[in-house]
Design a protein around this motif. Structure first.
Motif, PDB file in Angstrom:
ATOM      1  N   VAL A 118     -15.306  12.560 -33.973  1.00 37.70           N
ATOM      2  CA  VAL A 118     -14.431  11.562 -34.610  1.00 37.70           C
ATOM      3  C   VAL A 118     -14.907  11.298 -36.028  1.00 37.70           C
ATOM      4  O   VAL A 118     -14.099  11.183 -36.958  1.00 37.70           O
ATOM      5  N   PHE A 119     -16.222  11.210 -36.208  1.00 35.39           N
ATOM      6  CA  PHE A 119     -16.758  11.015 -37.556  1.00 35.39           C
ATOM      7  C   PHE A 119     -16.373  12.169 -38.472  1.00 35.39           C
ATOM      8  O   PHE A 119     -16.009  11.958 -39.635  1.00 35.39           O
ATOM      9  N   ALA A 124      -2.352   8.834 -42.093  1.00 31.85           N
ATOM     10  CA  ALA A 124      -1.557  10.034 -41.806  1.00 31.85           C
ATOM     11  C   ALA A 124      -2.445  11.280 -41.786  1.00 31.85           C
ATOM     12  O   ALA A 124      -2.296  12.143 -40.914  1.00 31.85           O
ATOM     13  N   CYS A 125      -3.372  11.362 -42.723  1.00 31.40           N
ATOM     14  CA  CYS A 125      -4.294  12.505 -42.741  1.00 31.40           C
ATOM     15  C   CYS A 125      -5.169  12.520 -41.488  1.00 31.40           C
ATOM     16  O   CYS A 125      -5.438  13.585 -40.920  1.00 31.40           O
ATOM     17  N   PHE A 126      -5.594  11.335 -41.047  1.00 28.58           N
ATOM     18  CA  PHE A 126      -6.414  11.261 -39.838  1.00 28.58           C
ATOM     19  C   PHE A 126      -5.621  11.685 -38.604  1.00 28.58           C
ATOM     20  O   PHE A 126      -6.122  12.431 -37.759  1.00 28.58           O
ATOM     21  N   VAL A 127      -4.371  11.233 -38.517  1.00 26.47           N
ATOM     22  CA  VAL A 127      -3.532  11.619 -37.374  1.00 26.47           C
ATOM     23  C   VAL A 127      -3.292  13.128 -37.375  1.00 26.47           C
ATOM     24  O   VAL A 127      -3.345  13.780 -36.322  1.00 26.47           O
ATOM     25  N   ILE A 128      -3.035  13.694 -38.531  1.00 24.91           N
ATOM     26  CA  ILE A 128      -2.834  15.143 -38.625  1.00 24.91           C
ATOM     27  C   ILE A 128      -4.107  15.882 -38.204  1.00 24.91           C
ATOM     28  O   ILE A 128      -4.056  16.872 -37.466  1.00 24.91           O
ATOM     29  N   ALA A 129      -5.274  15.374 -38.633  1.00 21.58           N
ATOM     30  CA  ALA A 129      -6.536  16.003 -38.235  1.00 21.58           C
ATOM     31  C   ALA A 129      -6.744  15.892 -36.724  1.00 21.58           C
ATOM     32  O   ALA A 129      -7.229  16.839 -36.085  1.00 21.58           O
ATOM     33  N   LEU A 160     -14.162  11.891 -41.814  1.00 15.19           N
ATOM     34  CA  LEU A 160     -14.648  12.448 -43.078  1.00 15.19           C
ATOM     35  C   LEU A 160     -13.649  13.433 -43.662  1.00 15.19           C
ATOM     36  O   LEU A 160     -13.347  13.395 -44.868  1.00 15.19           O
ATOM     37  N   LEU A 161     -13.106  14.271 -42.834  1.00 14.15           N
ATOM     38  CA  LEU A 161     -12.103  15.245 -43.273  1.00 14.15           C
ATOM     39  C   LEU A 161     -10.847  14.530 -43.796  1.00 14.15           C
ATOM     40  O   LEU A 161     -10.308  14.901 -44.849  1.00 14.15           O
ATOM     41  N   ALA A 162     -10.418  13.486 -43.094  1.00 14.36           N
ATOM     42  CA  ALA A 162      -9.248  12.719 -43.544  1.00 14.36           C
ATOM     43  C   ALA A 162      -9.523  12.054 -44.890  1.00 14.36           C
ATOM     44  O   ALA A 162      -8.649  12.011 -45.765  1.00 14.36           O
ATOM     45  N   VAL A 219      -4.371  15.744 -34.440  1.00 14.48           N
ATOM     46  CA  VAL A 219      -3.440  16.687 -33.798  1.00 14.48           C
ATOM     47  C   VAL A 219      -3.977  18.113 -33.918  1.00 14.48           C
ATOM     48  O   VAL A 219      -3.945  18.888 -32.950  1.00 14.48           O
ATOM     49  N   LEU A 220      -4.486  18.460 -35.092  1.00 13.28           N
ATOM     50  CA  LEU A 220      -5.051  19.807 -35.275  1.00 13.28           C
ATOM     51  C   LEU A 220      -6.277  20.023 -34.384  1.00 13.28           C
ATOM     52  O   LEU A 220      -6.475  21.113 -33.861  1.00 13.28           O
ATOM     53  N   ALA A 221      -7.071  18.975 -34.203  1.00 10.85           N
ATOM     54  CA  ALA A 221      -8.235  19.093 -33.323  1.00 10.85           C
ATOM     55  C   ALA A 221      -7.804  19.173 -31.867  1.00 10.85           C
ATOM     56  O   ALA A 221      -8.415  19.904 -31.074  1.00 10.85           O
ATOM     57  N   HIS A 222      -6.746  18.459 -31.508  1.00 11.05           N
ATOM     58  CA  HIS A 222      -6.257  18.486 -30.129  1.00 11.05           C
ATOM     59  C   HIS A 222      -5.768  19.887 -29.741  1.00 11.05           C
ATOM     60  O   HIS A 222      -6.017  20.352 -28.627  1.00 11.05           O
ATOM     61  N   PHE A 223      -5.089  20.524 -30.660  1.00  9.19           N
ATOM     62  CA  PHE A 223      -4.594  21.877 -30.391  1.00  9.19           C
ATOM     63  C   PHE A 223      -5.622  22.951 -30.744  1.00  9.19           C
ATOM     64  O   PHE A 223      -5.297  24.136 -30.815  1.00  9.19           O
TER      65      PHE A 223
END
Length: 110
Positions: A43-44, A20-25, A48-50, A27-31
């Motif tokens: 992606v790395f 879930a954290c990766f998907v949120i990251a 790492l952020l997730a 989405v935030l990167a996409h926008f």
């Protein structure tokens, strides 16, 4: 709540939080809220952020599941520590029996 699959439950919930954290990251990167470059390094960075975000989140949210997993592992270790003595004693008895037979054969030959 059954504790028979506590490790599986904890691992799947922790993986879900990381996902879930990766998907949120993503989405935030996409926008473009997160300034992430395209490609493997981006992606790395998101992975790492997730991981950084999901670790303390999992620590707080999954404390009950972690305690159940710990209790299950501790019980399993205690049960396994009680069993090897019987296995060792069987091996020792078998070895003693073979030694007695060997000694009897040698005494008859002498």
């Amino acid at each position: 709540m059954s504790k028979s699959h506590a490790t599986l439950r904890y691992t799947s919930m922790r993986t879900s939080i990381f996902g879930a954290c990766f998907v949120i990251a993503l989405v935030l990167a996409h926008f473009r809220i997160l300034p992430v470059t395209a490609g493997a390094s981006g992606v790395f960075l998101l992975l790492l952020l997730a991981g950084i975000v999901s670790a303390p989140l999992s620590y707080v949210v999954l404390s009950r599941q972690r305690d159940a997993m710990s209790a299950q592992i501790t019980t399993g270790i205690e049960q396994r520590q009680a069993r090897p003595r019987s296995m060792k004693s069987r091996f020792a008895a078998q070895a003693a029996e073979e030694d007695a037979i060997d000694d009897a054969v040698r005494s008859q030959q002498a």
